[in-house]
Design an enzyme around this catalytic site. Structure first.
Site, PDB file in Angstrom:
ATOM      1  N   ASN A   1      37.316  41.523  51.738  1.00  0.00           N
ATOM      2  CA  ASN A   1      36.702  42.831  51.330  1.00  0.00           C
ATOM      3  C   ASN A   1      34.742  42.788  51.453  1.00  0.00           C
ATOM      4  OD1 ASN A   1      37.396  45.794  49.981  1.00  0.00           O
ATOM      5  ND2 ASN A   1      35.461  44.605  48.552  1.00  0.00           N
TER       6      ASN A   1
ATOM      7  N   GLU B   1      32.529  39.304  50.639  1.00  0.00           N
ATOM      8  CA  GLU B   1      31.462  39.950  51.310  1.00  0.00           C
ATOM      9  C   GLU B   1      30.901  38.011  51.769  1.00  0.00           C
ATOM     10  OE1 GLU B   1      28.647  42.076  48.582  1.00  0.00           O
ATOM     11  OE2 GLU B   1      30.034  43.400  48.114  1.00  0.00           O
TER      12      GLU B   1
ATOM     13  N   GLU C   1      36.007  50.658  47.730  1.00  0.00           N
ATOM     14  CA  GLU C   1      34.815  51.724  46.676  1.00  0.00           C
ATOM     15  C   GLU C   1      34.026  52.765  46.987  1.00  0.00           C
ATOM     16  OE1 GLU C   1      32.652  47.477  46.527  1.00  0.00           O
ATOM     17  OE2 GLU C   1      34.108  46.113  46.206  1.00  0.00           O
TER      18      GLU C   1
ATOM     19  N   HIS D   1      30.582  52.436  50.854  1.00  0.00           N
ATOM     20  CA  HIS D   1      29.485  53.468  50.020  1.00  0.00           C
ATOM     21  C   HIS D   1      28.707  53.692  50.665  1.00  0.00           C
ATOM     22  CE1 HIS D   1      30.982  50.854  46.773  1.00  0.00           C
ATOM     23  NE2 HIS D   1      30.366  49.685  47.013  1.00  0.00           N
TER      24      HIS D   1
ATOM     25  N   ASP E   1      32.425  55.430  47.269  1.00  0.00           N
ATOM     26  CA  ASP E   1      31.288  56.646  46.955  1.00  0.00           C
ATOM     27  C   ASP E   1      30.623  57.516  48.179  1.00  0.00           C
ATOM     28  OD1 ASP E   1      30.010  53.719  44.895  1.00  0.00           O
ATOM     29  OD2 ASP E   1      29.606  54.082  47.158  1.00  0.00           O
TER      30      ASP E   1
HETATM   31  O1  G3I Z   1      25.889  44.416  30.833  1.00  0.00           O
HETATM   32  C1  G3I Z   1      24.566  43.970  31.261  1.00  0.00           C
HETATM   33  C2  G3I Z   1      23.902  44.371  30.458  1.00  0.00           C
HETATM   34  O2  G3I Z   1      24.341  43.544  28.227  1.00  0.00           O
HETATM   35  C3  G3I Z   1      22.048  43.917  30.203  1.00  0.00           C
HETATM   36  O3  G3I Z   1      21.332  44.147  29.513  1.00  0.00           O
HETATM   37  C4  G3I Z   1      21.728  44.549  31.685  1.00  0.00           C
HETATM   38  C5  G3I Z   1      20.693  43.863  32.131  1.00  0.00           C
HETATM   39  O4  G3I Z   1      20.300  44.452  33.308  1.00  0.00           O
HETATM   40  O5  G3I Z   1      22.936  44.377  33.066  1.00  0.00           O
HETATM   41  C6  G3I Z   1      24.899  44.101  32.977  1.00  0.00           C
HETATM   42  O6  G3I Z   1      25.215  44.360  33.571  1.00  0.00           O
HETATM   43  C7  G3I Z   1      24.927  44.326  34.632  1.00  0.00           C
HETATM   44  C8  G3I Z   1      26.673  44.732  35.303  1.00  0.00           C
HETATM   45  O7  G3I Z   1      26.496  46.002  35.806  1.00  0.00           O
HETATM   46  C9  G3I Z   1      27.320  46.349  34.367  1.00  0.00           C
HETATM   47  O8  G3I Z   1      26.422  47.568  34.366  1.00  0.00           O
HETATM   48  C10 G3I Z   1      24.268  43.685  36.150  1.00  0.00           C
HETATM   49  O9  G3I Z   1      23.236  43.799  36.070  1.00  0.00           O
HETATM   50  C11 G3I Z   1      25.073  44.374  36.912  1.00  0.00           C
HETATM   51  O10 G3I Z   1      24.111  43.330  38.304  1.00  0.00           O
HETATM   52  C12 G3I Z   1      26.212  44.893  37.197  1.00  0.00           C
HETATM   53  O11 G3I Z   1      26.204  45.377  38.446  1.00  0.00           O
HETATM   54  C13 G3I Z   1      27.309  44.995  38.971  1.00  0.00           C
HETATM   55  C14 G3I Z   1      27.620  44.762  40.498  1.00  0.00           C
HETATM   56  O12 G3I Z   1      28.413  45.087  41.173  1.00  0.00           O
HETATM   57  C15 G3I Z   1      26.991  43.625  39.927  1.00  0.00           C
HETATM   58  O13 G3I Z   1      28.375  42.721  40.225  1.00  0.00           O
HETATM   59  C16 G3I Z   1      27.870  46.727  39.414  1.00  0.00           C
HETATM   60  O14 G3I Z   1      28.086  47.737  37.706  1.00  0.00           O
HETATM   61  C17 G3I Z   1      29.220  47.291  40.036  1.00  0.00           C
HETATM   62  O15 G3I Z   1      29.520  48.393  40.431  1.00  0.00           O
HETATM   63  C18 G3I Z   1      28.854  46.586  41.797  1.00  0.00           C
HETATM   64  O16 G3I Z   1      30.160  46.730  42.914  1.00  0.00           O
HETATM   65  C19 G3I Z   1      29.900  46.403  43.504  1.00  0.00           C
HETATM   66  C20 G3I Z   1      31.486  45.026  44.182  1.00  0.00           C
HETATM   67  O17 G3I Z   1      32.261  44.441  43.175  1.00  0.00           O
HETATM   68  C21 G3I Z   1      31.183  44.776  45.533  1.00  0.00           C
HETATM   69  N1  G3I Z   1      31.199  45.711  46.459  1.00  0.00           N
HETATM   70  C22 G3I Z   1      29.389  45.795  46.051  1.00  0.00           C
HETATM   71  C23 G3I Z   1      29.454  46.836  44.903  1.00  0.00           C
HETATM   72  C24 G3I Z   1      28.120  47.350  44.557  1.00  0.00           C
HETATM   73  O18 G3I Z   1      26.893  46.441  44.259  1.00  0.00           O
END
Ligand code: G3I
Length: 361
Positions: free
Chosen positions: A205, A162, A270, A241, A272
């Site tokens: 990506n 990105e 990715e 997405h 969905d």
């Molecule tokens: O695990 C913590 C938890 O302990 C805490 O209480 C909570 C508070 O909100 O956060 C949790 O972490 C979250 C994590 O996902 C696990 O669920 C983060 O806030 C959240 O920002 C994170 O989001 C991930 C996101 O990337 C940001 O890294 C998503 O799961 C993940 O599916 C998403 O994937 C991205 C790809 O890497 C790149 N392309 C877009 C895609 C969707 O955004």
């Protein structure tokens, strides 16, 4: 503190409660269906969580029957992002990712690495945000330590994720890396990764490159420049997405064909298909589930029509069960974007993918 209204948190909590009520709630025996991986001559993948963000290897083992029967490629949804692998400037933590690599190896699966360089704050290491030294040398070391460690275990990498500004798609995104090094950080990342692991297939990506023609063109111009200068960029990951009706399939086809025409590997990285980001309905409408089936079928079929067999890097779904989806994060309404429901039952969407794959047989 997670947003207790978030569906992902609630769904996970309910699953945990069910675990106490009945073992293996994630792995309830679902009706057997054909294996997607057996109906494709290219990798069929799924994003999984390790390192407790929010799932871990225990969750993977609980869903192993479904994962192992359907997929031959896996990627860490979060656990192989920058701060998890490189938590402090002189500290690399490969334990959780190595467990995933071992799982992939044991089950004959490809492990795709996501992602070496990304601006997203959640996964940017705090120490890196404050780093005051030689940025080019630091990023090179970051990439080469990780690529050397996973050489032979990770088949391909999202080297840069990105980097193009989604709101102003004729320019690079204003990230810490752009600020410190200018656009050259991108080619430097690919060069570093290739030197460290010459066998790895290296991807750029991004999202909305299948829907925004300006963003696609800006990326294609970068690709053309890299090819002219023999920068080791081997493929493009289309995150995809998408929703049921956007972007239109013709636009997706044009984008996939444009990259394929350059001889590059093409991954749908990715995938969905959200059903509820606009509607915000409280329950799943069966008619919309059928539209989702058609959408998945059309996307898979378009991939096969647009990308020659030798260039098909694969299709990866961004999560296993609906309740695992990032689309539920911090949302006061549900969504059902993936192929399997919360009990691991194949949804119409799954059959749409199978139909799309079979069209190419
Ligand atoms: O695990 C913590 C938890 O302990 C805490 O209480 C909570 C508070 O909100 O956060 C949790 O972490 C979250 C994590 O996902 C696990 O669920 C983060 O806030 C959240 O920002 C994170 O989001 C991930 C996101 O990337 C940001 O890294 C998503 O799961 C993940 O599916 C998403 O994937 C991205 C790809 O890497 C790149 N392309 C877009 C895609 C969707 O955004």
């Amino acid at each position: 503190m997670p947003n207790i209204m978030s569906y992902r948190f609630t769904a996970t909590l309910l699953a945990l409660i069910c675990c106490f009520c009945q073992p293996d709630s994630r792995a309830q025996s679902a009706a057997p269906v054909p294996a997607l991986k057996d109906n494709a001559r290219f990798p069929i993948g799924v994003a999984l969580n390790v390192g407790n963000e929010p799932g871990d290897m225990a969750d993977i083992r609980e869903s192993a029957t479904l994962i192992n029967s359907q997929f031959n490629s896996i990627v860490a949804e979060n656990g192989m992002k920058m701060r998890f692998l490189h938590p402090a400037i002189d500290t690399y933590d490969f334990a959780a990712a190595d467990a995933l690599a071992d799982y992939a190896s044991t089950h004959g699966m490809i492990l795709h690495g996501h992602t070496l360089i990304w601006h997203h704050d959640y996964q940017l290491p705090v120490w890196m945000k404050n780093y005051q030294g030689d940025w080019q040398a630091m990023l090179r070391e970051h990439i080469q330590q990780i690529c050397r460690h996973f050489a032979g275990k990770v088949k391909s990498w999202d080297v840069v994720n990105e980097a193009i500004d989604n709101k102003h798609p004729k320019q690079y995104r204003a990230t810490l890396f752009l600020e410190k090094l200018g656009p050259a950080y991108i080619e430097q990342a690919f060069i570093a990764a290739h030197e460290a692991d010459p066998a790895a297939v290296l991807y750029y990506n991004d999202f909305n490159i299948e829907s925004k023609s300006d963003k696609l063109q800006f990326m294609l111009d970068m690709v053309d420049d890299f090819q002219r200068r023999h920068i080791p960029l081997h493929g493009i990951g289309f995150q995809m997405h998408v929703s049921i009706d956007s972007p239109d399939i013709a636009q997706i086809k044009t984008a996939l064909q444009a990259v394929a025409a350059r001889g590059l590997q093409v991954r749908i990285s990715e995938l969905d298909v959200s059903l509820n980001q606009q509607q915000k309905a409280a329950s799943l409408d069966p008619a919309r589930a059928q539209l989702q089936k058609t959408r998945y079928r059309d996307i898979v079929s378009t991939y096969l029509q647009s990308v020659p067999p030798a260039q098909r890097g694969g299709i990866t779904f961004w999560g296993l069960l609906d309740k695992d989806s990032w689309l539920l994060d911090n949302k006061p309404y549900p969504d059902w974007p993936l192929l399997f429901d919360d009990k691991g039952q194949a949804k119409p969407a799954y059959f749409g993918v199978l139909e799309g794959l079979k069209e190419s047989q």
